[in-house]
Design a protein around this motif. Structure first.
Motif, PDB file in Angstrom:
ATOM      1  N   ALA A 105       0.829  -1.211   0.000  1.00 45.72           N
ATOM      2  CA  ALA A 105       0.000   0.000   0.000  1.00 45.72           C
ATOM      3  C   ALA A 105       0.862   1.258   0.000  1.00 45.72           C
ATOM      4  O   ALA A 105       0.532   2.251  -0.670  1.00 45.72           O
ATOM      5  CB  ALA A 105      -0.927  -0.009   1.211  1.00 45.72           C
ATOM      6  N   GLN A 106       1.959   1.236   0.722  1.00 45.48           N
ATOM      7  CA  GLN A 106       2.850   2.397   0.740  1.00 45.48           C
ATOM      8  C   GLN A 106       3.501   2.609  -0.625  1.00 45.48           C
ATOM      9  O   GLN A 106       3.665   3.752  -1.074  1.00 45.48           O
ATOM     10  CB  GLN A 106       3.912   2.219   1.816  1.00 45.48           C
ATOM     11  CG  GLN A 106       3.381   2.309   3.221  1.00 45.48           C
ATOM     12  CD  GLN A 106       4.427   1.919   4.245  1.00 45.48           C
ATOM     13  OE1 GLN A 106       5.321   1.115   3.974  1.00 45.48           O
ATOM     14  NE2 GLN A 106       4.312   2.478   5.447  1.00 45.48           N
ATOM     15  N   ARG A 143       2.253   1.678  -3.536  1.00 49.25           N
ATOM     16  CA  ARG A 143       1.206   2.179  -4.434  1.00 49.25           C
ATOM     17  C   ARG A 143       0.934   3.661  -4.182  1.00 49.25           C
ATOM     18  O   ARG A 143       0.758   4.441  -5.122  1.00 49.25           O
ATOM     19  CB  ARG A 143      -0.080   1.378  -4.259  1.00 49.25           C
ATOM     20  CG  ARG A 143      -0.035  -0.005  -4.867  1.00 49.25           C
ATOM     21  CD  ARG A 143      -1.363  -0.718  -4.699  1.00 49.25           C
ATOM     22  NE  ARG A 143      -2.501   0.075  -5.120  1.00 49.25           N
ATOM     23  CZ  ARG A 143      -2.943   0.174  -6.377  1.00 49.25           C
ATOM     24  NH1 ARG A 143      -2.309  -0.469  -7.333  1.00 49.25           N
ATOM     25  NH2 ARG A 143      -3.992   0.911  -6.668  1.00 49.25           N
ATOM     26  N   ARG A 144       0.902   4.062  -2.919  1.00 49.47           N
ATOM     27  CA  ARG A 144       0.663   5.470  -2.587  1.00 49.47           C
ATOM     28  C   ARG A 144       1.804   6.342  -3.105  1.00 49.47           C
ATOM     29  O   ARG A 144       1.577   7.422  -3.655  1.00 49.47           O
ATOM     30  CB  ARG A 144       0.522   5.629  -1.073  1.00 49.47           C
ATOM     31  CG  ARG A 144       0.031   6.997  -0.671  1.00 49.47           C
ATOM     32  CD  ARG A 144      -0.244   7.116   0.823  1.00 49.47           C
ATOM     33  NE  ARG A 144      -1.024   6.010   1.362  1.00 49.47           N
ATOM     34  CZ  ARG A 144      -0.562   5.128   2.265  1.00 49.47           C
ATOM     35  NH1 ARG A 144       0.648   5.233   2.741  1.00 49.47           N
ATOM     36  NH2 ARG A 144      -1.323   4.152   2.702  1.00 49.47           N
ATOM     37  N   ARG A 145       3.019   5.869  -2.944  1.00 49.22           N
ATOM     38  CA  ARG A 145       4.176   6.641  -3.422  1.00 49.22           C
ATOM     39  C   ARG A 145       4.153   6.777  -4.943  1.00 49.22           C
ATOM     40  O   ARG A 145       4.424   7.851  -5.486  1.00 49.22           O
ATOM     41  CB  ARG A 145       5.468   5.967  -2.965  1.00 49.22           C
ATOM     42  CG  ARG A 145       6.689   6.739  -3.393  1.00 49.22           C
ATOM     43  CD  ARG A 145       7.912   6.193  -2.777  1.00 49.22           C
ATOM     44  NE  ARG A 145       7.869   6.557  -1.362  1.00 49.22           N
ATOM     45  CZ  ARG A 145       8.866   6.351  -0.531  1.00 49.22           C
ATOM     46  NH1 ARG A 145       9.966   5.784  -0.969  1.00 49.22           N
ATOM     47  NH2 ARG A 145       8.776   6.700   0.717  1.00 49.22           N
ATOM     48  N   ARG A 167      -1.022   5.144 -14.879  1.00 46.53           N
ATOM     49  CA  ARG A 167      -1.458   4.972 -13.489  1.00 46.53           C
ATOM     50  C   ARG A 167      -1.370   3.501 -13.124  1.00 46.53           C
ATOM     51  O   ARG A 167      -1.489   2.623 -13.968  1.00 46.53           O
ATOM     52  CB  ARG A 167      -2.880   5.477 -13.318  1.00 46.53           C
ATOM     53  CG  ARG A 167      -2.919   6.973 -13.569  1.00 46.53           C
ATOM     54  CD  ARG A 167      -4.014   7.675 -12.973  1.00 46.53           C
ATOM     55  NE  ARG A 167      -4.163   7.351 -11.565  1.00 46.53           N
ATOM     56  CZ  ARG A 167      -4.985   7.977 -10.766  1.00 46.53           C
ATOM     57  NH1 ARG A 167      -5.711   8.937 -11.232  1.00 46.53           N
ATOM     58  NH2 ARG A 167      -5.096   7.653  -9.517  1.00 46.53           N
ATOM     59  N   ALA A 179       1.472   6.650  -6.793  1.00 44.59           N
ATOM     60  CA  ALA A 179       0.355   7.535  -7.130  1.00 44.59           C
ATOM     61  C   ALA A 179       0.738   8.996  -6.934  1.00 44.59           C
ATOM     62  O   ALA A 179       0.405   9.852  -7.767  1.00 44.59           O
ATOM     63  CB  ALA A 179      -0.865   7.183  -6.274  1.00 44.59           C
ATOM     64  N   LEU A 180       1.448   9.292  -5.860  1.00 45.43           N
ATOM     65  CA  LEU A 180       1.905  10.669  -5.642  1.00 45.43           C
ATOM     66  C   LEU A 180       2.888  11.100  -6.715  1.00 45.43           C
ATOM     67  O   LEU A 180       2.872  12.257  -7.169  1.00 45.43           O
ATOM     68  CB  LEU A 180       2.536  10.806  -4.263  1.00 45.43           C
ATOM     69  CG  LEU A 180       1.565  10.817  -3.092  1.00 45.43           C
ATOM     70  CD1 LEU A 180       2.327  10.800  -1.766  1.00 45.43           C
ATOM     71  CD2 LEU A 180       0.660  12.028  -3.167  1.00 45.43           C
ATOM     72  N   TRP A 240       0.846  12.083  -9.750  1.00 50.69           N
ATOM     73  CA  TRP A 240       0.235  13.404  -9.623  1.00 50.69           C
ATOM     74  C   TRP A 240       1.273  14.516  -9.764  1.00 50.69           C
ATOM     75  O   TRP A 240       1.010  15.549 -10.380  1.00 50.69           O
ATOM     76  CB  TRP A 240      -0.499  13.535  -8.284  1.00 50.69           C
ATOM     77  CG  TRP A 240      -1.846  12.885  -8.316  1.00 50.69           C
ATOM     78  CD1 TRP A 240      -2.192  11.706  -7.742  1.00 50.69           C
ATOM     79  CD2 TRP A 240      -3.012  13.369  -8.990  1.00 50.69           C
ATOM     80  NE1 TRP A 240      -3.516  11.428  -8.000  1.00 50.69           N
ATOM     81  CE2 TRP A 240      -4.041  12.436  -8.756  1.00 50.69           C
ATOM     82  CE3 TRP A 240      -3.289  14.492  -9.735  1.00 50.69           C
ATOM     83  CZ2 TRP A 240      -5.322  12.601  -9.264  1.00 50.69           C
ATOM     84  CZ3 TRP A 240      -4.571  14.658 -10.241  1.00 50.69           C
ATOM     85  CH2 TRP A 240      -5.567  13.714  -9.994  1.00 50.69           C
ATOM     86  N   GLY A 258      -2.791  -4.748  -6.440  1.00 51.41           N
ATOM     87  CA  GLY A 258      -2.623  -4.354  -5.065  1.00 51.41           C
ATOM     88  C   GLY A 258      -3.555  -5.114  -4.185  1.00 51.41           C
ATOM     89  O   GLY A 258      -3.562  -5.118  -3.026  1.00 51.41           O
TER      90      GLY A 258
END
Length: 138
Positions: free
Chosen positions: A4-5, A7-9, A132, A11-12, A15, A138
């Protein structure tokens, strides 16, 4: 680092890259676009922006292969390396997808009209959207 971390990184990072791709076009158009007259380079720059969309094709193929490899590596010992490889392969693809918007930013100085500028920006947004991370991963 958990999945999850990661994937979040990623995604950031996506952006951030979207902002880096579109910010020059908006800023240059805001500062210099009002008083520009149509020049001789408008059509060649628009065509170059359209042709720049094809730069992303081989880069996207490599990204798709890295996505498949990452999906196969989930819940194995190679998962960390697969995520790193996916991020490494995605960066040039993001740069290639940003080219039409960056060429549009240069075309502001040549006096390219608003509609072609918007079309080039939208083409970059669509190409960036392809990079993306899919929810299935995930």
């Amino acid at each position: 680092m958990t999945r999850a971390q990661v994937r979040r990184r990623l995604a950031l990072e996506w952006w951030r890259h979207l902002g880096v791709a579109l910010a020059p076009l908006f800023i240059l158009n805001l500062l210099f676009g009002a008083d520009q007259q149509t020049g001789l380079l408008t059509m060649p720059l628009f065509i170059a922006g359209l042709a720049a969309m094809f730069v992303s094709l081989p880069l996207f193929s490599a990204y798709k292969r890295a996505l498949v490899a990452t999906e196969k590596a989930l819940d194995t010992a190679d998962e960390h390396d697969a995520w790193l490889n996916l991020a490494r392969v995605r960066r040039p693809g993001l740069l290639g997808a940003s080219l039409p918007a960056w060429i549009a930013a240069l075309a502001v100085f040549a006096g390219l009209e608003a509609i072609p500028l918007i079309l080039l920006a939208i083409s970059s947004i669509v190409q960036l959207y392809l990079y993306r991370i899919p929810p299935q991963l995930g």
